[in-house]
Write a protein that holds these residues in place. Structure first.
Motif, mmCIF file in Angstrom:
data_model
loop_
_atom_site.group_PDB
_atom_site.id
_atom_site.type_symbol
_atom_site.label_atom_id
_atom_site.label_comp_id
_atom_site.label_asym_id
_atom_site.label_seq_id
_atom_site.Cartn_x
_atom_site.Cartn_y
_atom_site.Cartn_z
ATOM 1 N N SER A 219 -2.922 -0.098 -9.554
ATOM 2 C CA SER A 219 -1.755 -0.967 -10.057
ATOM 3 C C SER A 219 -1.112 -0.441 -11.240
ATOM 4 C CB SER A 219 -2.252 -2.409 -10.303
ATOM 5 O OG SER A 219 -3.017 -2.453 -11.593
ATOM 6 N N GLU A 220 -0.085 -0.434 -11.748
ATOM 7 C CA GLU A 220 0.557 0.269 -12.801
ATOM 8 C C GLU A 220 -0.309 -0.337 -14.048
ATOM 9 O OE1 GLU A 220 3.104 2.172 -13.252
ATOM 10 O OE2 GLU A 220 3.391 2.385 -10.828
ATOM 11 N N LEU B 174 -5.888 5.309 4.943
ATOM 12 C CA LEU B 174 -5.826 5.381 3.290
ATOM 13 C C LEU B 174 -6.916 6.027 2.735
ATOM 14 C CD1 LEU B 174 -3.855 3.614 1.561
ATOM 15 C CD2 LEU B 174 -5.673 1.916 1.122
ATOM 16 N N THR B 175 -8.023 6.184 3.562
ATOM 17 C CA THR B 175 -9.215 7.023 3.081
ATOM 18 C C THR B 175 -8.742 8.556 3.027
ATOM 19 O OG1 THR B 175 -11.081 5.499 3.746
ATOM 20 C CG2 THR B 175 -11.446 7.719 3.384
ATOM 21 N N GLU B 176 -7.982 8.777 4.271
ATOM 22 C CA GLU B 176 -7.510 9.985 4.283
ATOM 23 C C GLU B 176 -6.531 10.492 3.181
ATOM 24 O OE1 GLU B 176 -5.114 12.749 7.747
ATOM 25 O OE2 GLU B 176 -5.746 10.825 8.201
ATOM 26 N N LYS C 272 0.686 -1.278 0.078
ATOM 27 C CA LYS C 272 0.111 0.079 -0.074
ATOM 28 C C LYS C 272 0.934 1.259 0.031
ATOM 29 C CE LYS C 272 -4.000 -2.127 2.020
ATOM 30 N NZ LYS C 272 -5.016 -2.103 2.907
ATOM 31 N N GLY C 273 1.917 1.207 0.686
ATOM 32 C CA GLY C 273 2.882 2.382 0.797
ATOM 33 C C GLY C 273 3.527 2.681 -0.461
ATOM 34 N N ARG C 274 3.671 1.790 -1.459
ATOM 35 C CA ARG C 274 4.091 1.951 -2.836
ATOM 36 C C ARG C 274 3.159 2.428 -3.573
ATOM 37 N NH1 ARG C 274 8.718 3.063 -1.232
ATOM 38 N NH2 ARG C 274 10.008 1.504 -0.659
ATOM 39 N N LYS C 275 1.900 1.984 -3.474
ATOM 40 C CA LYS C 275 0.716 2.540 -4.160
ATOM 41 C C LYS C 275 0.637 4.132 -4.121
ATOM 42 C CE LYS C 275 -1.859 -1.708 -4.441
ATOM 43 N NZ LYS C 275 -3.248 -2.448 -4.174
ATOM 44 N N ILE C 276 0.835 4.426 -2.702
ATOM 45 C CA ILE C 276 0.754 5.821 -2.509
ATOM 46 C C ILE C 276 1.649 6.619 -3.255
ATOM 47 C CG2 ILE C 276 0.841 7.485 -0.423
ATOM 48 C CD1 ILE C 276 -0.464 5.266 1.349
ATOM 49 N N GLU C 277 3.077 6.235 -2.965
ATOM 50 C CA GLU C 277 4.002 6.924 -3.843
ATOM 51 C C GLU C 277 3.919 6.809 -5.108
ATOM 52 O OE1 GLU C 277 8.848 6.003 -4.201
ATOM 53 O OE2 GLU C 277 7.538 4.524 -3.745
ATOM 54 N N ARG C 278 3.431 5.834 -6.086
ATOM 55 C CA ARG C 278 3.214 6.081 -7.372
ATOM 56 C C ARG C 278 2.040 6.928 -7.672
ATOM 57 N NH1 ARG C 278 6.176 5.851 -10.375
ATOM 58 N NH2 ARG C 278 4.735 5.178 -12.218
ATOM 59 N N VAL C 279 0.750 6.889 -6.849
ATOM 60 C CA VAL C 279 0.004 7.808 -7.163
ATOM 61 C C VAL C 279 0.336 9.431 -6.980
ATOM 62 C CG1 VAL C 279 -2.565 8.708 -6.359
ATOM 63 C CG2 VAL C 279 -1.981 6.365 -6.784
ATOM 64 N N ARG C 280 1.087 9.574 -5.890
ATOM 65 C CA ARG C 280 1.703 10.761 -5.499
ATOM 66 C C ARG C 280 2.529 11.103 -6.798
ATOM 67 N NH1 ARG C 280 6.630 12.238 -4.092
ATOM 68 N NH2 ARG C 280 7.200 10.158 -3.070
ATOM 69 N N LYS C 281 3.559 10.426 -7.245
ATOM 70 C CA LYS C 281 4.418 10.827 -8.349
ATOM 71 C C LYS C 281 3.671 11.033 -9.389
ATOM 72 C CE LYS C 281 8.706 8.916 -6.534
ATOM 73 N NZ LYS C 281 9.377 7.683 -6.703
ATOM 74 N N LEU C 282 2.422 10.205 -9.838
ATOM 75 C CA LEU C 282 1.612 10.457 -11.138
ATOM 76 C C LEU C 282 1.214 11.845 -10.887
ATOM 77 C CD1 LEU C 282 0.133 6.894 -11.550
ATOM 78 C CD2 LEU C 282 1.611 8.096 -13.187
ATOM 79 N N ARG C 283 0.755 12.288 -9.690
ATOM 80 C CA ARG C 283 -0.083 13.615 -9.706
ATOM 81 C C ARG C 283 1.231 14.807 -9.791
ATOM 82 N NH1 ARG C 283 -4.858 14.725 -9.252
ATOM 83 N NH2 ARG C 283 -4.536 16.408 -7.592
ATOM 84 N N GLY C 284 2.311 14.095 -9.903
ATOM 85 C CA GLY C 284 3.473 15.308 -9.956
ATOM 86 C C GLY C 284 3.746 16.328 -8.361
ATOM 87 N N TRP C 285 3.323 15.328 -7.324
ATOM 88 C CA TRP C 285 3.769 15.921 -6.430
ATOM 89 C C TRP C 285 5.004 15.197 -5.439
ATOM 90 C CZ3 TRP C 285 -1.692 15.547 -3.167
ATOM 91 C CH2 TRP C 285 -2.523 16.314 -3.881
ATOM 92 N N THR C 286 5.398 16.094 -4.667
ATOM 93 C CA THR C 286 6.794 15.687 -4.079
ATOM 94 C C THR C 286 6.222 15.337 -2.452
ATOM 95 O OG1 THR C 286 7.119 17.633 -2.634
ATOM 96 C CG2 THR C 286 8.044 17.381 -4.636
ATOM 97 N N GLN C 287 6.972 14.411 -1.789
ATOM 98 C CA GLN C 287 6.650 14.239 -0.420
ATOM 99 C C GLN C 287 6.098 15.074 0.446
ATOM 100 O OE1 GLN C 287 9.845 11.565 0.910
ATOM 101 N NE2 GLN C 287 8.857 9.841 0.372
#
Length: 136
Positions: free
Chosen positions: A74-75, A56-58, A13-28
């Motif tokens: 998923s990719e 996860l909802t938040e 789940k953490g990697r999913k958050i990371e991938r979605v964040r990066k797809l949005r173009g956001w930094t940590q």
């Protein structure tokens, strides 16, 4: 062996958050700001294999996606949906380029307007400085 690793990562789940964040173009830092936590907390979160549904909802809300979208991310789904979207809607590369040019045109006009305002402010400041120098 790589299939086992791949399956493990797809459930992470953490990697999913990371991938979605990066797809949005956001930094940590961007996500941290949205959630009101530190960048380090986001880093730790993205390394977590299990994250509760409430958290996860938040996170999904902060990222602007649905809980289910984040949970089931998923990719392969992204690629499948992207390919099908473009194939079925008649979008071509030339249409995309034309739309980008239309989007950038108002931006260019806005920049030019601010540059004109800046130049006017410089002239006014120079005039004030000249007046102060001549009155001394």
């Amino acid at each position: 062996m790589s299939e086992i690793i791949s399956n493990k990562l797809s459930l992470h789940k953490g990697r999913k958050i990371e991938r979605v964040r990066k797809l949005r173009g956001w930094t940590q830092s961007d996500l941290a700001l949205k959630l009101g936590v530190s960048k380090q907390a986001i880093s730790k979160l993205e390394q977590s294999e299990n994250i509760g549904d409430e958290k996860l909802t938040e996170i999904a809300t902060a990222l602007g996606v649905t809980f289910e979208g984040l949970r089931d991310f998923s990719e392969e789904k992204v690629l499948y949906n992207t390919n099908n979207f473009y194939e079925n809607c008649g979008v071509s590369a030339s249409n995309i380029v034309a739309n980008v040019e239309n989007i950038n045109n108002p931006l260019k006009e806005t920049i030019e307007m601010f540059e004109r305002q800046l130049e006017q402010a410089r002239k006014e400041l120079l005039e004030v400085v000249k007046q102060n120098m001549s009155s001394k």
